[in-house]
Write an enzyme that holds these catalytic residues in place. Sequence first.
Site, PDB file in Angstrom:
ATOM      1  CB  CYS A   1      -1.764  11.765   8.240  1.00  0.00           C
ATOM      2  SG  CYS A   1      -3.245  11.566   7.247  1.00  0.00           S
TER       3      CYS A   1
ATOM      4  CG  HIS B   1      -2.808  16.302   5.377  1.00  0.00           C
ATOM      5  ND1 HIS B   1      -2.980  15.923   4.069  1.00  0.00           N
ATOM      6  CD2 HIS B   1      -3.158  15.220   6.118  1.00  0.00           C
ATOM      7  CE1 HIS B   1      -3.416  14.668   4.021  1.00  0.00           C
ATOM      8  NE2 HIS B   1      -3.520  14.217   5.253  1.00  0.00           N
TER       9      HIS B   1
ATOM     10  NE  ARG C   1      -8.915  13.225   0.905  1.00  0.00           N
ATOM     11  CZ  ARG C   1      -8.265  12.660   1.932  1.00  0.00           C
ATOM     12  NH1 ARG C   1      -7.034  13.040   2.250  1.00  0.00           N
ATOM     13  NH2 ARG C   1      -8.834  11.714   2.640  1.00  0.00           N
TER      14      ARG C   1
ATOM     15  CD  GLN D   1      -7.410  15.940   6.115  1.00  0.00           C
ATOM     16  OE1 GLN D   1      -8.107  16.323   7.046  1.00  0.00           O
ATOM     17  NE2 GLN D   1      -7.217  14.647   5.878  1.00  0.00           N
TER      18      GLN D   1
ATOM     19  CG  ASN E   1      -0.274  13.290   3.373  1.00  0.00           C
ATOM     20  OD1 ASN E   1       0.262  14.240   2.794  1.00  0.00           O
ATOM     21  ND2 ASN E   1      -0.798  12.270   2.719  1.00  0.00           N
ATOM     22  CB  THR E   2       3.041   9.751   2.743  1.00  0.00           C
ATOM     23  OG1 THR E   2       3.921  10.579   1.986  1.00  0.00           O
ATOM     24  CG2 THR E   2       1.656   9.774   2.133  1.00  0.00           C
TER      25      THR E   2
ATOM     26  N   GLY F   1       0.823  -1.210   0.000  1.00  0.00           N
ATOM     27  CA  GLY F   1       0.000   0.000   0.000  1.00  0.00           C
ATOM     28  C   GLY F   1       0.857   1.259   0.000  1.00  0.00           C
TER      29      GLY F   1
HETATM   30  N1  LIG Z   1      -1.884   7.295   3.023  1.00  0.00           N
HETATM   31  C1  LIG Z   1      -1.543   8.077   4.049  1.00  0.00           C
HETATM   32  O1  LIG Z   1      -1.089   9.229   3.891  1.00  0.00           O
HETATM   33  C2  LIG Z   1      -1.701   7.573   5.466  1.00  0.00           C
HETATM   34  C3  LIG Z   1      -1.242   8.407   6.486  1.00  0.00           C
HETATM   35  C4  LIG Z   1      -1.367   7.978   7.822  1.00  0.00           C
HETATM   36  C5  LIG Z   1      -1.950   6.776   8.096  1.00  0.00           C
HETATM   37  N2  LIG Z   1      -2.407   5.985   7.083  1.00  0.00           N
HETATM   38  C6  LIG Z   1      -3.009   4.693   7.470  1.00  0.00           C
HETATM   39  O2  LIG Z   1      -2.157   3.642   6.996  1.00  0.00           O
HETATM   40  C7  LIG Z   1      -2.963   2.499   6.695  1.00  0.00           C
HETATM   41  C8  LIG Z   1      -2.710   2.094   5.256  1.00  0.00           C
HETATM   42  O3  LIG Z   1      -3.111   3.171   4.427  1.00  0.00           O
HETATM   43  P1  LIG Z   1      -2.694   3.258   2.886  1.00  0.00           P
HETATM   44  O4  LIG Z   1      -3.066   4.617   2.471  1.00  0.00           O
HETATM   45  O5  LIG Z   1      -1.297   2.786   2.713  1.00  0.00           O
HETATM   46  O6  LIG Z   1      -3.713   2.156   2.269  1.00  0.00           O
HETATM   47  P2  LIG Z   1      -3.601   1.378   0.893  1.00  0.00           P
HETATM   48  O7  LIG Z   1      -2.736   2.107  -0.058  1.00  0.00           O
HETATM   49  O8  LIG Z   1      -4.990   1.082   0.493  1.00  0.00           O
HETATM   50  O9  LIG Z   1      -2.849  -0.020   1.282  1.00  0.00           O
HETATM   51  C9  LIG Z   1      -3.458  -1.026   2.050  1.00  0.00           C
HETATM   52  C10 LIG Z   1      -2.460  -2.157   2.330  1.00  0.00           C
HETATM   53  O10 LIG Z   1      -3.092  -3.106   3.214  1.00  0.00           O
HETATM   54  C11 LIG Z   1      -3.086  -4.399   2.586  1.00  0.00           C
HETATM   55  N3  LIG Z   1      -4.304  -5.107   2.978  1.00  0.00           N
HETATM   56  C12 LIG Z   1      -5.571  -4.831   2.612  1.00  0.00           C
HETATM   57  N4  LIG Z   1      -6.424  -5.718   3.207  1.00  0.00           N
HETATM   58  C13 LIG Z   1      -5.670  -6.545   3.951  1.00  0.00           C
HETATM   59  C14 LIG Z   1      -5.932  -7.657   4.770  1.00  0.00           C
HETATM   60  N5  LIG Z   1      -7.178  -8.093   4.976  1.00  0.00           N
HETATM   61  N6  LIG Z   1      -4.911  -8.284   5.382  1.00  0.00           N
HETATM   62  C15 LIG Z   1      -3.647  -7.857   5.191  1.00  0.00           C
HETATM   63  N7  LIG Z   1      -3.306  -6.804   4.427  1.00  0.00           N
HETATM   64  C16 LIG Z   1      -4.317  -6.157   3.816  1.00  0.00           C
HETATM   65  C17 LIG Z   1      -2.997  -4.146   1.113  1.00  0.00           C
HETATM   66  O11 LIG Z   1      -2.457  -5.304   0.505  1.00  0.00           O
HETATM   67  P3  LIG Z   1      -2.821  -5.738  -1.022  1.00  0.00           P
HETATM   68  O12 LIG Z   1      -1.994  -4.865  -1.919  1.00  0.00           O
HETATM   69  O13 LIG Z   1      -2.411  -7.151  -1.033  1.00  0.00           O
HETATM   70  O14 LIG Z   1      -4.293  -5.522  -1.201  1.00  0.00           O
HETATM   71  C18 LIG Z   1      -2.038  -2.954   1.100  1.00  0.00           C
HETATM   72  O15 LIG Z   1      -0.725  -3.418   1.305  1.00  0.00           O
HETATM   73  C19 LIG Z   1      -4.418   2.914   6.976  1.00  0.00           C
HETATM   74  O16 LIG Z   1      -4.778   2.465   8.265  1.00  0.00           O
HETATM   75  C20 LIG Z   1      -4.382   4.409   6.894  1.00  0.00           C
HETATM   76  O17 LIG Z   1      -5.403   5.021   7.654  1.00  0.00           O
HETATM   77  C21 LIG Z   1      -2.267   6.351   5.766  1.00  0.00           C
END
Ligand SMILES: NC(=O)c1ccc[n+]([C@@H]2O[C@H](COP(=O)([O-])OP(=O)(O)OC[C@H]3O[C@@H](n4cnc5c(N)ncnc54)[C@H](OP(=O)(O)O)[C@@H]3O)[C@@H](O)[C@H]2O)c1
Length: 362
Positions: A159, A253, A246, A186, A340-341, A16
């Site tokens: 974030c 952000h 957004r 954001q 944020n990332t 992700g």
């Molecule tokens: N993006 C940001 O700026 C940001 C900032 C702070 C916090 N966060 C938090 O970080 C977390 C991830 O966010 P993201 O933006 O990186 O999301 P994302 O891009 O949608 O990535 C999700 C990840 O989780 C995996 N996944 C999905 N369902 C799963 C399951 N049932 N079991 C195990 N792995 C699973 C996916 O794997 P596959 O590829 O195999 O589907 C992928 O690796 C969230 O909780 C989000 O709130 C994100």
Amino acid sequence: MSSNLRRRVAVVGATGLAGQQFLVSLAGHPWFEVAALAASERSAGKRYRQALKRPDGSSGWQCDEPLPAQFAEQEVVDAAGLDAGAVDLVFSAVESDAARVLEPRYAAQVPVISTASAFRYEEDVPVLVPGVNLEHAALVKRQQRERGWKGFVAPQPNCTAIGLVIALAPLVRSFGVERVIMTSLQALSGAGRSPGVVALDVLDNVIPYIPSEEEKVEKETRKVLGRLEGERIAPLDIPVSATCTRVNVRDGHLESVAAGLGRAASPGEVAEAMGAFARDFTDLGLPSSPPELIRVLDDPYRPQPRLDRDTHGGMTTVVGRIREERALPNGIKFVLLSHNTRMGAATGATLLAEYLVHRGLA
Ligand SMILES: NC(=O)c1ccc[n+]([C@@H]2O[C@H](COP(=O)([O-])OP(=O)(O)OC[C@H]3O[C@@H](n4cnc5c(N)ncnc54)[C@H](OP(=O)(O)O)[C@@H]3O)[C@@H](O)[C@H]2O)c1
């Protein structure tokens, strides 16, 4: 380097957006060696580069930096079957539903540093921000005792909350804070890759609502800025009001903040308190630490996402436009920018892990 700082780590949710940023932060890290990459069963069994492939054949790698070569051919394992006992520490970057199931399994054996919200609101779980409330880390002992875990779960805040608490912490300490009103603009990357934001929805547009975001920011801000009383946190008992939107910006952000202080302070005093903030933490010189947690700019056209988000690798909160807020008693207002990332996700979580290792807690 002292060998007692070395840790073998797993990155869960590695495919992700936040997971990819973890790999960038951890490639060549002096203490942490990435021993396992985990994701959903969709990716399990594939080489990492292959797991990133979208249905149309393009790569889903989204970082500015190239995919670190050392991970490209590493096999991705199913997060549900990950043997946490084979590593020393887990970085978790999955959505909250998956985190609620997976993180306790890992925490039974090793510390889990998480970007997910699943455990942020539990009584025995600290929401830790480097330099702001690391004394709350004492709560992990309660988690271990009451849950019978060898490890623990230490989530980062949302974030949007992270930049806000970093900017408010010096004001709480120096002047007291009685109320906070914040409107965020954001970035798109904050919504992740799935479902993410549809391009046609956000092009030439601002979306004035992000589900659950405002509640998270309000609750987490009070918790992070709260006081540790024995083995519980007494949240900062003030109204925090957030409007989260957004905007069509990739990363960073921006937040417009108005705060009523406990006593009158001039914009100059506020700038000084922010600029001097958390020097004891940055002086530790941890590998992912910026030299300053807050940078104050006096150019009224700053901060701007494109110009300022990468300050010290995206680990510094940039504040500008500090001025009097006449609509609030002892009011002060300013604009902040937080990446944020970087600080808001993977690199911030890496810095938190470094601190916990440094303190002997992980
Ligand atoms: N993006 C940001 O700026 C940001 C900032 C702070 C916090 N966060 C938090 O970080 C977390 C991830 O966010 P993201 O933006 O990186 O999301 P994302 O891009 O949608 O990535 C999700 C990840 O989780 C995996 N996944 C999905 N369902 C799963 C399951 N049932 N079991 C195990 N792995 C699973 C996916 O794997 P596959 O590829 O195999 O589907 C992928 O690796 C969230 O909780 C989000 O709130 C994100």
